[in-house]
Design an enzyme around this catalytic site. Structure first.
Site, PDB file in Angstrom:
ATOM      1  N   ASN A   1      -2.098  -0.111   6.959  1.00  9.63           N
ATOM      2  CA  ASN A   1      -1.595  -1.422   7.405  1.00  9.63           C
ATOM      3  C   ASN A   1      -0.683  -2.085   6.370  1.00  9.63           C
ATOM      4  OD1 ASN A   1      -3.608  -2.048   5.617  1.00  9.63           O
ATOM      5  ND2 ASN A   1      -4.761  -3.390   6.977  1.00  9.63           N
TER       6      ASN A   1
ATOM      7  N   LYS B   1       0.821  -1.210   0.000  1.00  9.57           N
ATOM      8  CA  LYS B   1       0.000   0.000   0.000  1.00  9.57           C
ATOM      9  C   LYS B   1       0.864   1.273   0.000  1.00  9.57           C
ATOM     10  CE  LYS B   1      -3.913  -2.218   2.311  1.00  9.57           C
ATOM     11  NZ  LYS B   1      -4.972  -2.064   3.330  1.00  9.57           N
TER      12      LYS B   1
ATOM     13  N   PHE C   1     -15.424   3.005   7.033  1.00  7.27           N
ATOM     14  CA  PHE C   1     -14.051   3.320   6.624  1.00  7.27           C
ATOM     15  C   PHE C   1     -13.872   3.414   5.108  1.00  7.27           C
ATOM     16  CE2 PHE C   1     -14.369  -1.305   7.302  1.00  7.27           C
ATOM     17  CZ  PHE C   1     -13.880  -1.802   6.099  1.00  7.27           C
TER      18      PHE C   1
ATOM     19  N   ARG D   1       2.291  -6.774   9.210  1.00 10.07           N
ATOM     20  CA  ARG D   1       1.505  -5.703   9.849  1.00 10.07           C
ATOM     21  C   ARG D   1       1.931  -5.480  11.295  1.00 10.07           C
ATOM     22  NH1 ARG D   1      -4.083  -7.674   7.032  1.00 10.07           N
ATOM     23  NH2 ARG D   1      -4.102  -6.218   5.271  1.00 10.07           N
TER      24      ARG D   1
ATOM     25  N   HIS E   1      -2.056  -5.477   1.444  1.00 13.86           N
ATOM     26  CA  HIS E   1      -3.388  -6.058   1.234  1.00 13.86           C
ATOM     27  C   HIS E   1      -3.203  -7.435   0.617  1.00 13.86           C
ATOM     28  CE1 HIS E   1      -7.536  -6.575  -0.153  1.00 13.86           C
ATOM     29  NE2 HIS E   1      -6.983  -7.072  -1.260  1.00 13.86           N
TER      30      HIS E   1
ATOM     31  N   THR F   1      -5.720  -7.663  10.089  1.00 16.25           N
ATOM     32  CA  THR F   1      -5.970  -6.312   9.548  1.00 16.25           C
ATOM     33  C   THR F   1      -5.572  -5.243  10.564  1.00 16.25           C
ATOM     34  OG1 THR F   1      -7.838  -7.208   8.310  1.00 16.25           O
ATOM     35  CG2 THR F   1      -7.782  -4.820   8.573  1.00 16.25           C
TER      36      THR F   1
ATOM     37  N   TYR G   1     -12.286  -1.584  -3.832  1.00 12.96           N
ATOM     38  CA  TYR G   1     -12.822  -1.902  -2.500  1.00 12.96           C
ATOM     39  C   TYR G   1     -14.355  -1.883  -2.479  1.00 12.96           C
ATOM     40  CZ  TYR G   1      -8.409  -1.899   0.144  1.00 12.96           C
ATOM     41  OH  TYR G   1      -7.177  -2.218   0.676  1.00 12.96           O
TER      42      TYR G   1
ATOM     43  N   GLU H   1      -9.805  -9.437  -7.919  1.00 16.11           N
ATOM     44  CA  GLU H   1      -8.729  -8.478  -7.641  1.00 16.11           C
ATOM     45  C   GLU H   1      -7.572  -8.623  -8.637  1.00 16.11           C
ATOM     46  OE1 GLU H   1      -7.763  -8.927  -3.500  1.00 16.11           O
ATOM     47  OE2 GLU H   1      -9.656  -8.021  -2.859  1.00 16.11           O
TER      48      GLU H   1
HETATM   49  P1  CMP Z   1      -7.488  -4.501   3.654  1.00 13.34           P
HETATM   50  O1  CMP Z   1      -7.082  -5.875   4.060  1.00 13.34           O
HETATM   51  O2  CMP Z   1      -6.844  -3.919   2.437  1.00 13.34           O
HETATM   52  O3  CMP Z   1      -9.090  -4.446   3.479  1.00 13.34           O
HETATM   53  C1  CMP Z   1      -9.855  -3.265   3.680  1.00 13.34           C
HETATM   54  C2  CMP Z   1      -9.041  -2.134   4.240  1.00 13.34           C
HETATM   55  O4  CMP Z   1      -9.770  -1.087   4.831  1.00 13.34           O
HETATM   56  C3  CMP Z   1      -8.161  -2.672   5.365  1.00 13.34           C
HETATM   57  O5  CMP Z   1      -7.148  -3.520   4.867  1.00 13.34           O
HETATM   58  C4  CMP Z   1      -7.702  -1.374   6.004  1.00 13.34           C
HETATM   59  O6  CMP Z   1      -6.655  -0.755   5.271  1.00 13.34           O
HETATM   60  C5  CMP Z   1      -8.944  -0.495   5.869  1.00 13.34           C
HETATM   61  N1  CMP Z   1      -9.706  -0.374   7.127  1.00 13.34           N
HETATM   62  C6  CMP Z   1      -9.820   0.758   7.848  1.00 13.34           C
HETATM   63  N2  CMP Z   1     -10.589   0.559   8.917  1.00 13.34           N
HETATM   64  C7  CMP Z   1     -10.985  -0.721   8.902  1.00 13.34           C
HETATM   65  C8  CMP Z   1     -11.802  -1.517   9.760  1.00 13.34           C
HETATM   66  N3  CMP Z   1     -12.373  -1.027  10.864  1.00 13.34           N
HETATM   67  N4  CMP Z   1     -11.977  -2.812   9.437  1.00 13.34           N
HETATM   68  C9  CMP Z   1     -11.414  -3.324   8.311  1.00 13.34           C
HETATM   69  N5  CMP Z   1     -10.630  -2.607   7.462  1.00 13.34           N
HETATM   70  C10 CMP Z   1     -10.410  -1.315   7.758  1.00 13.34           C
END
Ligand code: CMP
Length: 139
Positions: free
Chosen positions: A112, A9, A57, A102, A115, A91, A49, A126
């Protein structure tokens, strides 16, 4: 054999972790079949997304994902989705196991660093979002 989409990311790219993350996944039994750097527009990030549309979010994560370049990769290996998810950690970095990407590098639940696809269905969507078949090395 299974394929998954991995993304480094914008925070991971900006903080100089591309090499470290690729080193970690190459140590697992994961082959890189394709790699590219891409700076998504807000609309492209929203499309990527879209399963999260409507969640609290969604706006923020799509702003973040379009804030700078990402590195997108197609990985292949036995149980690749789970192997890579284990390497990433939870996550929420506060819940991520020690030694995961992470745990070691994320700064908050949104920034984070990486992905990874969470199912074969999302991997198919994806991978096709970033790569066409001609761009994916045939192992
Ligand atoms: P990712 O695994 O890329 O999937 C969705 C992304 O949304 C997640 O990682 C985070 O970067 C972001 N995100 C922010 N807040 C949240 C949350 N509360 N729960 C899940 N994903 C979140």
């Amino acid at each position: 054999m299974e394929r998954t989409l991995a993304i480094i990311k914008p925070d991971g790219v900006a903080r100089g972790f591309i090499g470290e993350i690729i080193r970690r996944l190459e140590k697992e039994d994961l082959s890189i079949l394709a790699v590219k750097m891409i700076w998504m527009t807000k609309e492209q990030a929203k499309g990527f997304y879209r399963v999260h549309a409507g969640k609290p979010f969604y706006e923020s994560v799509t702003d973040f994902m379009s804030s700078g370049p990402c590195v997108a990769m197609v990985l292949e290996g036995k149980d690749a989705i789970n192997v890579y998810r284990k390497l990433m950690g939870a996550t929420n970095h506060k819940e991520a196991a020690k030694g995961t990407i992470r745990h070691d590098y994320a700064t908050n639940i949104e920034k984070n660093v990486v992905h990874g696809s969470d199912s074969p269905q999302s991997a198919a969507f994806e991978i096709a979002y970033f790569f066409n078949e001609l761009e994916i090395f045939k192992s």
